[in-house]
Design an enzyme around this catalytic site. Sequence first.
Site, mmCIF file in Angstrom:
data_model
loop_
_atom_site.group_PDB
_atom_site.id
_atom_site.type_symbol
_atom_site.label_atom_id
_atom_site.label_comp_id
_atom_site.label_asym_id
_atom_site.label_seq_id
_atom_site.Cartn_x
_atom_site.Cartn_y
_atom_site.Cartn_z
ATOM 1 N N PHE A 112 -27.624 -3.870 -48.026
ATOM 2 C CA PHE A 112 -27.503 -5.191 -48.549
ATOM 3 C C PHE A 112 -28.645 -5.345 -47.708
ATOM 4 C CE2 PHE A 112 -24.380 -5.892 -45.151
ATOM 5 C CZ PHE A 112 -25.701 -7.270 -44.156
ATOM 6 N N LYS A 113 -29.171 -5.427 -46.478
ATOM 7 C CA LYS A 113 -30.285 -5.659 -45.982
ATOM 8 C C LYS A 113 -31.280 -5.591 -46.652
ATOM 9 C CE LYS A 113 -27.633 -5.989 -42.499
ATOM 10 N NZ LYS A 113 -27.341 -5.665 -40.896
ATOM 11 N N ASP A 114 -31.680 -4.338 -47.586
ATOM 12 C CA ASP A 114 -32.922 -4.892 -48.062
ATOM 13 C C ASP A 114 -33.248 -6.077 -49.036
ATOM 14 O OD1 ASP A 114 -33.613 -2.113 -48.360
ATOM 15 O OD2 ASP A 114 -31.990 -1.793 -49.314
ATOM 16 N N LEU A 117 -34.933 -7.625 -46.370
ATOM 17 C CA LEU A 117 -35.692 -7.133 -45.646
ATOM 18 C C LEU A 117 -37.310 -6.822 -46.584
ATOM 19 C CD1 LEU A 117 -33.739 -5.726 -42.447
ATOM 20 C CD2 LEU A 117 -35.698 -7.211 -42.352
ATOM 21 N N THR A 147 -29.384 -2.654 -40.905
ATOM 22 C CA THR A 147 -30.700 -2.914 -40.616
ATOM 23 C C THR A 147 -32.195 -2.544 -40.061
ATOM 24 O OG1 THR A 147 -29.718 -5.739 -39.959
ATOM 25 C CG2 THR A 147 -31.704 -5.131 -38.987
#
Length: 497
Positions: A112-114, A117, A147
């Site tokens: 989900f960090k994509d 980011l 992350t």
Amino acid sequence: MFYNSTRNSEVKVSSAEAITQGISVEGGLFVPETIPQLSLDEIKSIGDMKYADRAAYIFAKYLTDFTEAEIHYCTDNAYSTRNFETESIAEIAHLFDGTYMLELWHGPTCAFKDMALQILPYFLTTSAKKINLDKKIVILVATSGDTGKAALEGFKDVEGTSILVFYPEDGVSPMQKRQMKTQEGSNVGVCAIKGNFDDCQNGVKAIFTNDDVKKSLDNKGMMFSSANSINWGRLVPQVVYYVSAYAVLVKDGEIELGEKINIVVPTGNFGNILAAYYAKHMGVPVNKLICASNINNVLTDFINTGVYDRNRQFYATVSPSMDILISSNLERLLYIMTGRDDALIREWFGKLASEGRYEVNAEVKAKLKEEFAAGFCDDSQTKATIHAIYEKYSYTCDTHTAVAVKVYNDYKETTKDNTKTVIASTASPYKFSAAVLEALEGRNSDIDEYDKVGRIAELSNIPVPAALAELRNKPERFNDVIDKSEQKEYVLRTLSI
């Protein structure tokens, strides 16, 4: 829209300044002066937009010093099928009646960090130009697994930046470690720390606020910024997918406009669930925010008692991205809940630093109970949940999403609350193949990591993401391992200072 610091309300900066700085000079986190509002009609209209336009619509309310063209430059470049495997960007899977999986892992690093980011580099470079910043921006990242890779992928070869990532040597999955150690790019660096995520995070924060280090960087024409969720530019993109999910459910006829939903989030650093809190207070009809933790259940205890106590045993679990005892973004929530009382925040977080513990007042305790529910589960329950979901629904989830499902099931059984519910699904099951395969088959397997991936593919019928499949033959570039006390020296040495 201006931004204040949680530890000094007198600080007042633009969004571009907040994004480039990452953290305020005294160690506080930037928060918007107010939470902008969305009407139900606006939310309904968002459902008819493509994801990049939904994001632009939300960002325009927070990044008021950005032009419309600048915002669309960021969103159009970040949210496309060049970067994500699906046109929807965030998919919604109907797990069972009234329960929906918000799949946030269809980006280049399968986590989900994509969602944040992929856009942060565009935010950061655009912000630097807006404030006429002529320094090289050094991104420092502490990661519990996802992350780090997402930040490395987002910032690789971005002009005017370099990025250094620290991760706990034994605190990430083999696939997460492999992703980081094989990272490509001329401006990237990765280093393991002998310790846990909190050690990595504390070290990075100490470097950020070290005046001598900052002066050394300034003399070299450099400055620090952050890609962790302490950076507002990392957090605000996460608000978008909760607004988007509600709008899509309305459009698809799954809920009525104005009908409340629950949101369940597997939580470590509190950023992902804080984004859901912002979405709710913007106007998304939310009944309960359900905070799901693994056995490192400091947040569960805090929400239920009002006492935050990190003086406890730390466990390395099969859901490593949640193996955290100091949840940084909680500071933002408490700043809001105290009526922006920076003195209280300084007191509480000063105690956290010196004593490892603080207790909030009765008013904040009541607000926490009103807004949140919380629960946790251990590794055996996590694996049992993966198995049960697979057997019942032919759906394979990762070890973090399974924590959320287990906690939600417990919540529903206890409260009898049948409100329709969105569960944040935060990573591909292939990133945690050993634990997922053990859960599916009910036994340990001594085959290698990539054979485990292949076996999960056979069982689940979920295609192996190309980005993970390609790792098998990539050379490892980064194998440094240092003591947690050596982080500052490592950063200076790597930057040739």
